[in-house]
Motif scaffolding. Structure first.
Motif, PDB file in Angstrom:
ATOM      1  N   LEU A  50     -36.429   9.546  32.318  1.00 61.62           N
ATOM      2  CA  LEU A  50     -36.083   8.310  33.022  1.00 61.62           C
ATOM      3  C   LEU A  50     -35.411   7.273  32.121  1.00 61.62           C
ATOM      4  CD1 LEU A  50     -39.294   7.837  35.209  1.00 61.62           C
ATOM      5  CD2 LEU A  50     -37.105   8.851  35.866  1.00 61.62           C
ATOM      6  N   ARG A  51     -35.405   7.556  30.819  1.00 63.22           N
ATOM      7  CA  ARG A  51     -34.846   6.622  29.834  1.00 63.22           C
ATOM      8  C   ARG A  51     -35.518   5.253  29.934  1.00 63.22           C
ATOM      9  NH1 ARG A  51     -28.698   8.430  30.877  1.00 63.22           N
ATOM     10  NH2 ARG A  51     -28.879  10.488  29.971  1.00 63.22           N
ATOM     11  N   ILE A  52     -36.852   5.297  29.889  1.00 61.45           N
ATOM     12  CA  ILE A  52     -37.650   4.070  29.934  1.00 61.45           C
ATOM     13  C   ILE A  52     -38.633   4.062  28.773  1.00 61.45           C
ATOM     14  CG2 ILE A  52     -37.469   3.782  32.450  1.00 61.45           C
ATOM     15  CD1 ILE A  52     -40.261   5.049  32.688  1.00 61.45           C
ATOM     16  N   SER A  53     -39.225   2.916  28.524  1.00 62.38           N
ATOM     17  CA  SER A  53     -40.211   2.793  27.451  1.00 62.38           C
ATOM     18  C   SER A  53     -41.582   3.242  27.951  1.00 62.38           C
ATOM     19  CB  SER A  53     -40.298   1.346  26.977  1.00 62.38           C
ATOM     20  OG  SER A  53     -40.875   0.537  27.988  1.00 62.38           O
ATOM     21  N   LYS A  54     -42.498   3.439  27.014  1.00 60.05           N
ATOM     22  CA  LYS A  54     -43.866   3.812  27.377  1.00 60.05           C
ATOM     23  C   LYS A  54     -44.534   2.686  28.166  1.00 60.05           C
ATOM     24  CE  LYS A  54     -44.669   7.077  23.660  1.00 60.05           C
ATOM     25  NZ  LYS A  54     -45.503   7.437  22.515  1.00 60.05           N
ATOM     26  N   LYS A  55     -44.216   1.467  27.841  1.00 62.01           N
ATOM     27  CA  LYS A  55     -44.781   0.310  28.553  1.00 62.01           C
ATOM     28  C   LYS A  55     -44.300   0.298  30.010  1.00 62.01           C
ATOM     29  CE  LYS A  55     -46.959  -3.565  29.083  1.00 62.01           C
ATOM     30  NZ  LYS A  55     -48.366  -3.506  29.376  1.00 62.01           N
ATOM     31  N   THR A  56     -43.013   0.553  30.231  1.00 60.04           N
ATOM     32  CA  THR A  56     -42.489   0.606  31.595  1.00 60.04           C
ATOM     33  C   THR A  56     -43.161   1.722  32.381  1.00 60.04           C
ATOM     34  OG1 THR A  56     -40.365  -0.269  30.861  1.00 60.04           O
ATOM     35  CG2 THR A  56     -40.385   0.860  32.981  1.00 60.04           C
ATOM     36  N   LEU A  57     -43.366   2.858  31.739  1.00 63.14           N
ATOM     37  CA  LEU A  57     -44.042   3.971  32.395  1.00 63.14           C
ATOM     38  C   LEU A  57     -45.476   3.583  32.762  1.00 63.14           C
ATOM     39  CD1 LEU A  57     -43.926   6.848  33.415  1.00 63.14           C
ATOM     40  CD2 LEU A  57     -44.517   7.623  31.115  1.00 63.14           C
ATOM     41  N   GLN A  58     -46.125   2.850  31.890  1.00 60.40           N
ATOM     42  CA  GLN A  58     -47.478   2.382  32.180  1.00 60.40           C
ATOM     43  C   GLN A  58     -47.478   1.456  33.399  1.00 60.40           C
ATOM     44  OE1 GLN A  58     -49.528   0.545  28.907  1.00 60.40           O
ATOM     45  NE2 GLN A  58     -51.192  -0.184  30.210  1.00 60.40           N
ATOM     46  N   VAL A  59     -46.476   0.598  33.501  1.00 63.44           N
ATOM     47  CA  VAL A  59     -46.344  -0.286  34.663  1.00 63.44           C
ATOM     48  C   VAL A  59     -46.161   0.547  35.928  1.00 63.44           C
ATOM     49  CG1 VAL A  59     -44.879  -2.034  35.759  1.00 63.44           C
ATOM     50  CG2 VAL A  59     -45.481  -2.254  33.337  1.00 63.44           C
ATOM     51  N   LYS A  84     -38.712  12.748  42.887  1.00 69.65           N
ATOM     52  CA  LYS A  84     -38.808  11.906  44.087  1.00 69.65           C
ATOM     53  C   LYS A  84     -38.540  10.444  43.749  1.00 69.65           C
ATOM     54  CE  LYS A  84     -42.170  14.724  46.560  1.00 69.65           C
ATOM     55  NZ  LYS A  84     -43.579  14.820  46.960  1.00 69.65           N
ATOM     56  N   LEU A  85     -39.065   9.988  42.617  1.00 70.32           N
ATOM     57  CA  LEU A  85     -38.841   8.612  42.193  1.00 70.32           C
ATOM     58  C   LEU A  85     -37.350   8.354  41.987  1.00 70.32           C
ATOM     59  CD1 LEU A  85     -39.954   5.852  41.265  1.00 70.32           C
ATOM     60  CD2 LEU A  85     -40.081   6.817  38.962  1.00 70.32           C
ATOM     61  N   LEU A  86     -36.684   9.278  41.337  1.00 73.65           N
ATOM     62  CA  LEU A  86     -35.245   9.134  41.121  1.00 73.65           C
ATOM     63  C   LEU A  86     -34.488   9.136  42.445  1.00 73.65           C
ATOM     64  CD1 LEU A  86     -34.718  11.461  38.033  1.00 73.65           C
ATOM     65  CD2 LEU A  86     -34.349   9.004  38.114  1.00 73.65           C
ATOM     66  N   GLU A  87     -34.841  10.070  43.320  1.00 76.53           N
ATOM     67  CA  GLU A  87     -34.140  10.167  44.598  1.00 76.53           C
ATOM     68  C   GLU A  87     -34.409   8.967  45.500  1.00 76.53           C
ATOM     69  OE1 GLU A  87     -35.258  13.968  46.177  1.00 76.53           O
ATOM     70  OE2 GLU A  87     -34.019  15.045  44.717  1.00 76.53           O
TER      71      GLU A  87
END
Length: 97
Positions: A50-59, A84-87
């Motif tokens: 997803l090219r996100i940080s660990k903090k964003t994933l935690q959110v 599904k999240l991407l779509e």
């Protein structure tokens, strides 16, 4: 070359045992039959996808945006949930007339 003769019953017993051994080895060596367990993604995998940080994933986890499974301190995600999240957040281009 040495030829060994055995009776038919002994040969059949050996053949059955060999077939059972072949099945067991086949089950151990078949990586595609893992009941989907090898497909689960960890935090790092999802962050890279997803090219996100660990903090964003935690959110995302805290807000219920992305389902997950936790075993002790390790968190796993199903690839289809990430898909599904991407779509669900896909935006079609609007054509200009």
């Amino acid at each position: 070359m040495e030829i060994v003769c055995i009776d038919k019953q002994t040969f059949e017993e050996l053949r059955v045992r060999f077939c059972k051994l072949e099945e067991k080895v086949g089950r151990l060596c078949r990586p595609e039959e893992d009941f989907g367990l090898k497909n689960w993604l960890d935090n790092q995998d999802v962050c890279e996808i997803l090219r996100i940080s660990k903090k964003t994933l935690q959110v995302y986890r805290d807000k219920g945006i992305l389902p997950f499974s936790r075993i002790k301190h390790k968190i796993f995600f199903k690839p289809e949930d990430v898909q599904k999240l991407l779509e669900s957040n896909y935006h079609h281009l609007k054509r200009e007339l």
